[in-house]
Structures are given as structure tokens and as C-alpha cells.
Enzyme design. Structure first.
Site, short mmCIF file in Angstrom:
data_model
loop_
_atom_site.label_atom_id
_atom_site.label_comp_id
_atom_site.label_asym_id
_atom_site.label_seq_id
_atom_site.Cartn_x
_atom_site.Cartn_y
_atom_site.Cartn_z
N TYR A 63 1.04 -1.07 0.21
CA TYR A 63 0.04 -0.16 0.17
C TYR A 63 0.92 1.07 0.02
O TYR A 63 0.65 1.84 -0.45
CB TYR A 63 -1.04 -0.52 1.34
CG TYR A 63 -2.30 -1.12 1.07
CD1 TYR A 63 -2.30 -2.13 1.57
CD2 TYR A 63 -2.94 -0.77 0.53
CE1 TYR A 63 -3.14 -3.49 1.25
CE2 TYR A 63 -4.45 -1.83 0.18
CZ TYR A 63 -4.33 -3.06 0.34
OH TYR A 63 -5.16 -3.71 0.12
N HIS A 118 -14.72 0.71 -0.92
CA HIS A 118 -13.92 -0.15 -1.03
C HIS A 118 -12.53 0.48 0.41
O HIS A 118 -10.84 0.02 0.08
CB HIS A 118 -13.36 -0.60 -2.54
CG HIS A 118 -14.52 -0.87 -2.43
ND1 HIS A 118 -13.83 -2.46 -4.13
CD2 HIS A 118 -15.67 -2.73 -2.17
CE1 HIS A 118 -14.69 -3.44 -4.64
NE2 HIS A 118 -15.29 -2.90 -3.18
N CYS A 126 -6.83 2.64 12.80
CA CYS A 126 -5.84 2.58 13.38
C CYS A 126 -6.83 1.17 14.44
O CYS A 126 -8.37 1.41 14.91
CB CYS A 126 -6.01 3.39 15.30
SG CYS A 126 -5.55 2.81 16.33
N CYS A 145 -0.42 5.06 16.61
CA CYS A 145 -1.78 6.07 16.14
C CYS A 145 -1.26 7.64 17.08
O CYS A 145 -1.15 7.74 18.82
CB CYS A 145 -2.69 5.43 16.89
SG CYS A 145 -4.11 6.48 16.84
N SER A 187 -14.67 -4.29 -14.46
CA SER A 187 -15.03 -5.41 -14.60
C SER A 187 -16.51 -6.47 -14.60
O SER A 187 -16.54 -7.63 -15.35
CB SER A 187 -13.56 -6.57 -14.70
OG SER A 187 -13.05 -6.42 -13.13
N ASN A 211 -17.85 0.97 -20.88
CA ASN A 211 -16.07 -0.12 -20.64
C ASN A 211 -15.64 -0.60 -21.26
O ASN A 211 -15.82 -0.19 -22.57
CB ASN A 211 -16.75 -1.26 -19.52
CG ASN A 211 -15.36 -2.07 -19.00
OD1 ASN A 211 -14.57 -1.16 -18.02
ND2 ASN A 211 -14.85 -2.60 -18.83
N1 APR Z 1 -11.48 3.02 -20.08
C1 APR Z 1 -12.77 2.93 -19.59
N2 APR Z 1 -12.75 0.64 -19.17
C2 APR Z 1 -11.40 0.61 -18.74
C3 APR Z 1 -10.57 1.75 -19.05
C4 APR Z 1 -10.08 3.11 -19.93
N3 APR Z 1 -9.52 3.80 -20.58
N4 APR Z 1 -9.13 1.19 -19.14
C5 APR Z 1 -9.48 -0.62 -18.48
N5 APR Z 1 -10.51 -0.38 -18.22
C6 APR Z 1 -11.16 -1.57 -18.26
C7 APR Z 1 -11.20 -2.92 -17.89
O1 APR Z 1 -11.72 -3.58 -19.00
C8 APR Z 1 -12.38 -3.65 -16.88
O2 APR Z 1 -12.72 -3.98 -17.45
O3 APR Z 1 -12.36 -1.06 -16.21
C9 APR Z 1 -12.33 -2.56 -16.18
C10 APR Z 1 -11.16 -2.32 -14.73
O4 APR Z 1 -11.30 -4.06 -14.42
P1 APR Z 1 -10.70 -4.38 -13.04
O5 APR Z 1 -9.16 -3.94 -12.87
O6 APR Z 1 -11.33 -5.80 -12.20
O7 APR Z 1 -11.00 -3.86 -11.53
P2 APR Z 1 -12.23 -2.98 -10.93
O8 APR Z 1 -13.29 -3.88 -11.74
O9 APR Z 1 -12.42 -2.12 -10.48
O10 APR Z 1 -12.10 -4.38 -9.94
C11 APR Z 1 -13.61 -3.98 -8.84
O11 APR Z 1 -12.00 -5.65 -7.07
O12 APR Z 1 -9.42 -6.73 -6.26
C12 APR Z 1 -10.58 -5.66 -6.50
O13 APR Z 1 -10.94 -3.65 -4.55
C13 APR Z 1 -10.26 -4.07 -5.71
O14 APR Z 1 -11.67 -2.56 -6.23
C14 APR Z 1 -11.27 -3.73 -6.85
C15 APR Z 1 -12.42 -4.73 -7.19
#
Ligand code: APR
Length: 246
Positions: A63, A118, A126, A145, A187, A211
Site C-alpha cells: 500500500y 472499498h 487504528c 496512533c 470488470s 467500459n
Molecule cells: N476506460 C474504460 N475502461 C477501462 C479503461 C479505460 N481507459 N482501461 C481499462 N478499463 C476497464 C477494463 O476493461 C476492466 O474491465 O476497466 C476494468 C477494470 O477492471 P478491474 O481491473 O477488475 O478493476 P475493478 O473492476 O475496479 O475491480 C473491482 O476488485 O480487486 C478488487 O478492490 C479491488 O476495487 C477493486 C475491485
């Protein structure tokens, strides 16, 4: 660019879900794209309560690296974040952003009505007294803390796998009253966020997915538009505001 969406009445309520894809063009990694975070780290090692108990130094390193990236001046809100902030300012109805992202780019773009389901990378909590504070530096096992003085119990104020997301009651209430639900840059692979479209459909809301590619839940949406968020989101906001003129 225009979207095949209905004309919404003034005062229509809009709920917007965002994911890592909306921040990709600001230079932040997504999780499941090629080169994404979970292609480089095992989430079981860095994003669960068990991982933090087992190896807090590794979790802090993970992080701290993401926090350093976020405070880099080169990482700024993009046109999609700015468009959503404009929609909140100018739309005559309620606009709520529910973000899965832990970055602060929506806020830095000017959005105010939002829920970080999230958590937030720029806050720490803390585990002893529950105090949550804004934090931009590295965090370690020897950090103390400021409120209770406990050492070693400070953690990122981020929701880990197996933990309850924040704001769920408010989110579900907003979805139950939504007229338009827009999912941007996610996603659709992590619940409960991936299931929000069901709640929106149950409420009779129109549902739109924006997306880069069709998500895992794309088939549930009334309309799916694929492309970069910095093109799709400003075009959608422009169309909504043009139709909302008195
Ligand atoms: N514009 C639009 N969409 C995009 C772009 C872009 N420039 N670049 C990537 N993407 C899309 C990808 O195609 C994908 O479907 O964004 C999506 C990102 O998906 P993930 O990487 O799975 O991220 P997310 O859906 O936010 O994950 C959800 O999973 O790991 C946990 O806590 C974490 O909040 C996160 C959660």
C-alpha cells in the site's frame, strides 16, 4: 457520440458506479487487465486481514507503493472524472458516485456526493481505537496512533477481501430509487458491486455500462458502450445535460 438512452425528467436520480478503469488514463493500474495489480501480486498476500496478520510489512509495502504513486504530481484526474463532477454540479436531480476505487481522483476533480465502498488509500485506521485520519506518507509496523498511542495497529483504511464494504445501506437505498444507473470502468468481477445492476433493474432504472470492453455482467445492462472512459463519459454527460435544459 450519442447514446441510445431515454430522455430523463428534470430531477431524475442518477447512481454511478466506477472502477479502476476510470483512473487508468490518469496513470493508475487496474487490477485484472494485462499488467494489472493482481497479475503482479497475489491478493491473498496483500489484501486480506489474514495477510496483514501474517506479514504486515509486506502489506504495508504494497500500500505504501500505491500511495506513493497516487501522490505523484503526474497522477491527476482525467476528463472522465471531470465530467462526472460537472454532472453533479449541473444536473437538476441527485447524482451519487459509488466508487470501488481507493484513489482520490473523483474528489480532486470536484465530486462531493460519493461513497468509497472499498475505502480510501489516503486514509489510515487504528485497529486499537478505530481512529481514521488522512495520511500521505509511508506506514509501517512501528507507526504509532496519534490518538491512542498504540504501535503496530495502524492499517490502510481500505476494505480487504472478506471484509464488509462501506456504505452498503446508503448504496442500496440509492439504487432502489435510481432512474439511471451507469457503471464505468469496472470488470464486474467483484461483488457486491457487480450485483448493483440487479438492484437498479429491480427499481426500474435504465442501466448503462461504459467500459473499455464488455464486463462480466454486460448482458444485464440495457445499453453497453465500449471505449475509453475519457471519451465515453464526457459524451454521456454532455448528452444528459443538453437534454436537461429548462
Ligand atoms: N476506460 C474504460 N475502461 C477501462 C479503461 C479505460 N481507459 N482501461 C481499462 N478499463 C476497464 C477494463 O476493461 C476492466 O474491465 O476497466 C476494468 C477494470 O477492471 P478491474 O481491473 O477488475 O478493476 P475493478 O473492476 O475496479 O475491480 C473491482 O476488485 O480487486 C478488487 O478492490 C479491488 O476495487 C477493486 C475491485
Amino acid at each position: 457520440m450519442s447514446f441510445p438512452i431515454p430522455r430523463f425528467a428534470p430531477g431524475a436520480r442518477i447512481v454511478i458506479l466506477t472502477g479502476a478503469g476510470i483512473s487508468k488514463e490518469s496513470g493508475l493500474d487496474t487490477f485484472r487487465d494485462a499488467g494489472g495489480v493482481w497479475t503482479r501480486f497475489r491478493l491473498e498476500d496483500v489484501a486480506t486481514p489474514e495477510a496483514f496478520r501474517r506479514n504486515p510489512r509486506l502489506v504495508h509495502d504494497f500500500y505504501n507503493a500505491r500511495r506513493r504513486t497516487l501522490v505523484d504530481p503526474a497522477v491527476r484526474p482525467n476528463a472522465a472524472h471531470a465530467a462526472l463532477a460537472r454532472l453533479e454540479r449541473e444536473w437538476r436531480g441527485d447524482v451519487l458516485i459509488v466508487t470501488q476505487n481507493v484513489d482520490d481522483l473523483h474528489e480532486r476533480a470536484g465530486s462531493r456526493r460519493m461513497i468509497h465502498m472499498h475505502g480510501e488509500l489516503m486514509k489510515i485506521r487504528c485497529e486499537g481505537c478505530g481512529d481514521v485520519v488522512h495520511w500521505t506518507d509511508d506506514l509501517g509496523v512501528d507507526s504509532a496512533c496519534a490518538r491512542c498511542g498504540a504501535v503496530g495497529g495502524l492499517r490502510p483504511h481500505v476494505v480487504w477481501f472478506g471484509e464488509m464494504p462501506f456504505g452498503m445501506e446508503t448504496i442500496l437505498d440509492a439504487l432502489a430509487r435510481a432512474d439511471l444507473f451507469v457503471s464505468i470502468g469496472t470488470s464486474g468481477s467483484v461483488y457486491p458491486a457487480a450485483g448493483f445492476v440487479h438492484a437498479a433493474l429491480d427499481a426500474g432504472a435504465f442501466t448503462l455500462e461504459l467500459n473499455k470492453e464488455r464486463s462480466e455482467v454486460a448482458d444485464l445492462f440495457d445499453v453497453v458502450e465500449t471505449g475509453p472512459a475519457t471519451e465515453l463519459v464526457p459524451a454521456l454527460v454532455g448528452q444528459l445535460l443538453d437534454q436537461d435544459l429548462p
